[in-house]
Enzyme design. Structure first.
Site, PDB file in Angstrom:
ATOM      1  N   VAL A   8       0.549   0.022   7.611  1.00 53.27           N
ATOM      2  CA  VAL A   8       0.004   0.454   8.899  1.00 53.27           C
ATOM      3  C   VAL A   8      -0.742   1.757   8.638  1.00 53.27           C
ATOM      4  CG1 VAL A   8       1.706  -0.697  10.372  1.00 53.27           C
ATOM      5  CG2 VAL A   8       2.198   1.595   9.487  1.00 53.27           C
ATOM      6  N   SER A   9      -1.722   2.049   9.478  1.00 55.80           N
ATOM      7  CA  SER A   9      -2.623   3.172   9.185  1.00 55.80           C
ATOM      8  C   SER A   9      -2.035   4.547   9.472  1.00 55.80           C
ATOM      9  CB  SER A   9      -3.934   3.002   9.975  1.00 55.80           C
ATOM     10  OG  SER A   9      -4.582   1.824   9.569  1.00 55.80           O
ATOM     11  N   THR A  10      -1.085   4.624  10.397  1.00 59.32           N
ATOM     12  CA  THR A  10      -0.502   5.922  10.741  1.00 59.32           C
ATOM     13  C   THR A  10       1.010   5.818  10.845  1.00 59.32           C
ATOM     14  OG1 THR A  10      -0.563   5.580  13.138  1.00 59.32           O
ATOM     15  CG2 THR A  10      -2.558   6.460  12.110  1.00 59.32           C
ATOM     16  N   GLN A  13       2.366   4.038  14.032  1.00 60.27           N
ATOM     17  CA  GLN A  13       2.280   2.594  14.199  1.00 60.27           C
ATOM     18  C   GLN A  13       3.546   1.911  13.690  1.00 60.27           C
ATOM     19  OE1 GLN A  13      -1.572   2.021  12.199  1.00 60.27           O
ATOM     20  NE2 GLN A  13      -2.330   1.183  14.133  1.00 60.27           N
ATOM     21  N   GLN A  39      -0.277   4.655   5.843  1.00 63.11           N
ATOM     22  CA  GLN A  39      -1.453   5.487   5.620  1.00 63.11           C
ATOM     23  C   GLN A  39      -2.711   4.632   5.566  1.00 63.11           C
ATOM     24  OE1 GLN A  39       0.207   6.619   1.500  1.00 63.11           O
ATOM     25  NE2 GLN A  39      -1.986   6.953   1.237  1.00 63.11           N
TER      26      GLN A  39
END
Length: 201
Positions: A8-10, A13, A39
């Site tokens: 997941v990007s952050t 999330q 990340q």
């Protein structure tokens, strides 16, 4: 062995949806064999991914939910897929059905065919995206020139021997890791920035 990869990007999330999809698909997959990164997918310098890559061995299977969970940069994804293919690690992508085919035993050619299809598709997508960037830039410059607003910009300075090594890389005489080292760069991320700049100038 069977492994899973989730990204997941952050940190905010939630990765649960991806984990559930992997475990629903493959009952053999154990939760402790699912590696998670929180990340951006702009490069592959991710702790869990690198740890997973060091563990994967010939004959293992890696499952991911969608191709962009692996990463966003198409050239870099292609290189990772080449790595898996060369090391005989099978990758299954839940939203690409051809990668999920049951393979007959001792039919390595089918496995190779699937991996080759993935690599070729990614190459085509990456080339198409580069062409679109070039077209958009050319159109933007043409409009700016018509309006008398285009002044150009100084050509970005490339590392010494970049063009010669770039040609070798394109001809697959050297890989990106060797390309990076020969230029004296610290990371492949920097290399890909130079490549993108060179190809779109």
């Amino acid at each position: 062995m069977v492994f899973g990869y989730v990204r997941v990007s952050t940190k905010e999330q939630n990765e649960s949806r991806q984990i559930k999809a992997l475990m629903d698909y493959c009952k053999e997959l154990k939760q402790e064999n699912i590696y998670i990164d929180k990340q951006s997918g702009k490069n592959f310098e991710r702790e869990s991914y690198q740890k997973l890559k060091s563990i994967l061995r010939e004959g293992d299977t890696l499952i991911i939910k969608e191709l962009d969970r692996l990463g966003r940069n198409k050239d870099m994804i292609k290189e990772e897929l080449e790595y898996f293919k060369n090391n005989k690690i099978r990758i299954k992508i839940l939203n690409i059905p051809t990668t999920l085919m049951d393979l007959p035993k001792d039919n390595q050619w089918v496995f190779d065919m699937i991996n080759n299809i993935l690599v070729e598709v990614l190459s085509a997508i990456a080339e198409e995206e580069r062409n679109k960037i070039r077209i958009r830039q050319a159109e933007g410059i043409a409009i700016a020139k018509e309006q008398g607003k285009y002044r150009g910009r100084p050509k970005a300075e490339l590392p010494k021997d970049f063009e010669k090594l770039f040609k070798q890389w394109k001809e697959e005489k050297i890989n990106a890791t060797q390309f990076t080292k020969l230029l004296g760069l610290k990371s492949r991320t920097t290399l890909y920035k130079y490549i993108e700049r060179y190809e779109t100038e």
